[in-house]
Design a protein around this motif. Structure first.
Motif, mmCIF file in Angstrom:
data_model
loop_
_atom_site.group_PDB
_atom_site.id
_atom_site.type_symbol
_atom_site.label_atom_id
_atom_site.label_comp_id
_atom_site.label_asym_id
_atom_site.label_seq_id
_atom_site.Cartn_x
_atom_site.Cartn_y
_atom_site.Cartn_z
ATOM 1 N N VAL A 1 0.732 -1.279 -0.076
ATOM 2 C CA VAL A 1 -0.105 0.058 0.006
ATOM 3 C C VAL A 1 0.657 1.202 -0.124
ATOM 4 O O VAL A 1 1.901 1.436 0.731
ATOM 5 N N ILE A 2 0.467 2.198 -0.776
ATOM 6 C CA ILE A 2 1.037 3.678 -0.717
ATOM 7 C C ILE A 2 -0.044 4.336 0.189
ATOM 8 O O ILE A 2 -0.863 4.409 -0.270
ATOM 9 N N ARG A 3 0.328 4.949 1.333
ATOM 10 C CA ARG A 3 -0.804 5.381 2.133
ATOM 11 C C ARG A 3 -0.832 6.970 1.638
ATOM 12 O O ARG A 3 -1.950 7.391 1.852
ATOM 13 N N GLU A 4 -0.015 7.695 1.093
ATOM 14 C CA GLU A 4 -0.180 9.074 0.764
ATOM 15 C C GLU A 4 -0.843 9.089 -0.566
ATOM 16 O O GLU A 4 -0.069 8.243 -1.533
ATOM 17 N N ARG A 5 -1.473 10.137 -1.040
ATOM 18 C CA ARG A 5 -1.719 10.419 -2.518
ATOM 19 C C ARG A 5 -0.448 10.384 -3.288
ATOM 20 O O ARG A 5 0.462 11.211 -2.892
ATOM 21 N N VAL A 6 -0.388 9.763 -4.246
ATOM 22 C CA VAL A 6 0.831 9.595 -5.166
ATOM 23 C C VAL A 6 0.690 10.981 -5.965
ATOM 24 O O VAL A 6 -0.372 11.030 -6.884
ATOM 25 N N SER A 7 1.884 11.500 -6.217
ATOM 26 C CA SER A 7 2.037 12.925 -6.833
ATOM 27 C C SER A 7 2.299 12.287 -8.327
ATOM 28 O O SER A 7 3.456 11.813 -8.478
ATOM 29 N N ARG A 8 1.586 12.498 -9.304
ATOM 30 C CA ARG A 8 2.036 12.152 -10.824
ATOM 31 C C ARG A 8 3.419 13.007 -11.108
ATOM 32 O O ARG A 8 4.075 12.594 -11.794
ATOM 33 N N GLN A 9 3.509 14.320 -10.751
ATOM 34 C CA GLN A 9 4.538 14.979 -11.018
ATOM 35 C C GLN A 9 5.726 14.466 -10.318
ATOM 36 O O GLN A 9 7.013 14.374 -10.994
ATOM 37 N N ASP A 10 5.774 13.933 -9.156
ATOM 38 C CA ASP A 10 6.753 13.380 -8.456
ATOM 39 C C ASP A 10 7.286 12.154 -9.208
ATOM 40 O O ASP A 10 8.427 11.678 -9.203
ATOM 41 N N VAL A 11 6.353 11.338 -9.855
ATOM 42 C CA VAL A 11 6.628 9.931 -10.484
ATOM 43 C C VAL A 11 7.380 10.489 -11.592
ATOM 44 O O VAL A 11 8.052 9.783 -12.274
ATOM 45 N N ALA A 12 6.725 11.338 -12.345
ATOM 46 C CA ALA A 12 7.121 11.849 -13.579
ATOM 47 C C ALA A 12 8.815 12.243 -13.421
ATOM 48 O O ALA A 12 9.713 12.037 -14.292
ATOM 49 N N LYS A 13 9.182 12.860 -12.435
ATOM 50 C CA LYS A 13 10.549 13.111 -12.172
ATOM 51 C C LYS A 13 11.441 12.268 -11.691
ATOM 52 O O LYS A 13 12.474 12.336 -12.147
ATOM 53 N N MET A 14 10.931 11.079 -11.261
ATOM 54 C CA MET A 14 11.575 9.877 -11.015
ATOM 55 C C MET A 14 11.876 9.022 -12.309
ATOM 56 O O MET A 14 12.824 8.396 -12.309
ATOM 57 N N ILE A 15 10.925 8.955 -13.380
ATOM 58 C CA ILE A 15 11.064 8.018 -14.250
ATOM 59 C C ILE A 15 11.456 8.728 -15.528
ATOM 60 O O ILE A 15 11.616 8.129 -16.779
ATOM 61 N N GLY A 16 11.620 10.054 -15.676
ATOM 62 C CA GLY A 16 12.021 10.909 -16.744
ATOM 63 C C GLY A 16 10.666 10.615 -17.822
ATOM 64 O O GLY A 16 11.115 10.629 -19.107
ATOM 65 N N ALA A 17 9.633 10.896 -17.464
ATOM 66 C CA ALA A 17 8.483 11.289 -18.530
ATOM 67 C C ALA A 17 7.474 12.369 -17.983
ATOM 68 O O ALA A 17 7.688 13.187 -16.899
ATOM 69 N N SER A 18 6.701 12.724 -18.966
ATOM 70 C CA SER A 18 5.836 13.786 -18.764
ATOM 71 C C SER A 18 4.783 13.558 -17.703
ATOM 72 O O SER A 18 4.431 12.517 -17.451
ATOM 73 N N ARG A 19 4.280 14.585 -16.961
ATOM 74 C CA ARG A 19 3.230 14.528 -15.965
ATOM 75 C C ARG A 19 1.981 14.023 -16.480
ATOM 76 O O ARG A 19 1.427 13.006 -16.072
ATOM 77 N N GLU A 20 1.817 14.447 -17.867
ATOM 78 C CA GLU A 20 0.431 13.937 -18.511
ATOM 79 C C GLU A 20 0.528 12.358 -18.958
ATOM 80 O O GLU A 20 -0.293 11.763 -18.868
ATOM 81 N N MET A 21 1.735 11.969 -19.313
ATOM 82 C CA MET A 21 2.119 10.557 -19.791
ATOM 83 C C MET A 21 1.895 9.761 -18.319
ATOM 84 O O MET A 21 1.004 8.519 -18.398
ATOM 85 N N VAL A 22 2.287 10.328 -17.227
ATOM 86 C CA VAL A 22 2.378 9.452 -16.348
ATOM 87 C C VAL A 22 0.874 9.381 -15.629
ATOM 88 O O VAL A 22 0.120 8.261 -15.280
ATOM 89 N N SER A 23 -0.007 10.483 -15.803
ATOM 90 C CA SER A 23 -1.441 10.419 -15.331
ATOM 91 C C SER A 23 -2.174 9.442 -16.391
ATOM 92 O O SER A 23 -3.024 8.441 -15.751
#
Length: 224
Positions: free
Chosen positions: A172-194
């Motif tokens: 479980v990921i207890r806190e809301r997942v930030s699409r922007q944070d994931v995008a910065k982690m994986i080298g993709a756009s926020r829109e693509m991650v969403s």
């Protein structure tokens, strides 16, 4: 609530767990407790700080920035994690910035005291080496995912890194997942991650609760 002494605090840090009583007392006299507000920089990329910073409470984010100001999230630091040992060992500037994500308390150990601890305690030196190896393996995994995985695989791996087991054994990921944070982690756009996150939810790889938490289904491991 009783105020913990420096000796009490370092005894709670895994890195110092093998110190003798005399060594622990010596370190306790040398460390300073420092509090960082959310957003404050603990160490800065390209600069030297000449100290080891050990997280006591809170959470910090390790990021690197390119010449155009684009930021990549490398890791998240939690209580017990430490930063600065690479710069202390090779006397080079920090390769990344560490910024408090929430209010974060750290113990600061200076270069001289750090250098004295290592030869006096081989177990601590081994712990530092083990930490460096873990970071290298994490970097290898990130390079591998960027080079070989598609966006779905990179998002899946990032979600698996965020997740922790709950009392029922579910990830479980207890806190809301930030699409922007994931995008910065994986080298993709926020829109693509969403789009990928929405597709993973629709296909039953993840389940997002009303409180913003995310349950990771076993199927997701096949992607990451």
């Amino acid at each position: 609530m009783a105020i913990l002494s420096n000796l009490d605090l370092i005894r709670r840090v895994p890195l110092f767990s093998t110190l003798t009583q005399a060594q622990a007392e010596s370190v306790a006299e040398a460390v300073v407790k420092r509090r960082y507000k959310r957003g404050e920089v603990i160490v800065e990329q390209g600069k030297k700080s000449n100290f080891l910073a050990i997280v006591l409470t809170g959470r910090a984010r390790v990021v690197t920035t390119d010449s155009r100001g684009r930021e990549v999230i490398l890791a998240t630091m939690n209580p017990g994690d430490y930063v600065g040992e690479m710069s202390l060992i090779d006397n080079q500037p920090h390769s990344a910035t560490v910024r408090a994500e929430v209010q974060t308390d750290v113990l600061i150990l200076g270069r001289v005291e750090f250098a004295r601890c290592l030869p006096e305690n081989t177990s601590m030196a081994y712990a530092v080496m083990k930490g460096l190896v873990l970071r290298l393996r994490h970097a290898d995994r990130k390079i591998e995912s960027l080079a070989l995985m598609d966006v779905y695989g990179r998002v899946a791996r990032a979600l698996l890194e965020f997740a922790v087991p709950d009392k029922d054994g579910r990830l479980v990921i207890r806190e809301r997942v930030s699409r922007q944070d994931v995008a910065k982690m994986i080298g993709a756009s926020r829109e693509m991650v969403s789009r990928v996150m929405k597709d993973l939810e629709d296909r039953g790889f993840i389940e997002v609760g009303e409180d913003g938490s995310t349950i990771i289904k076993d199927r997701l491991t096949s992607l990451g």
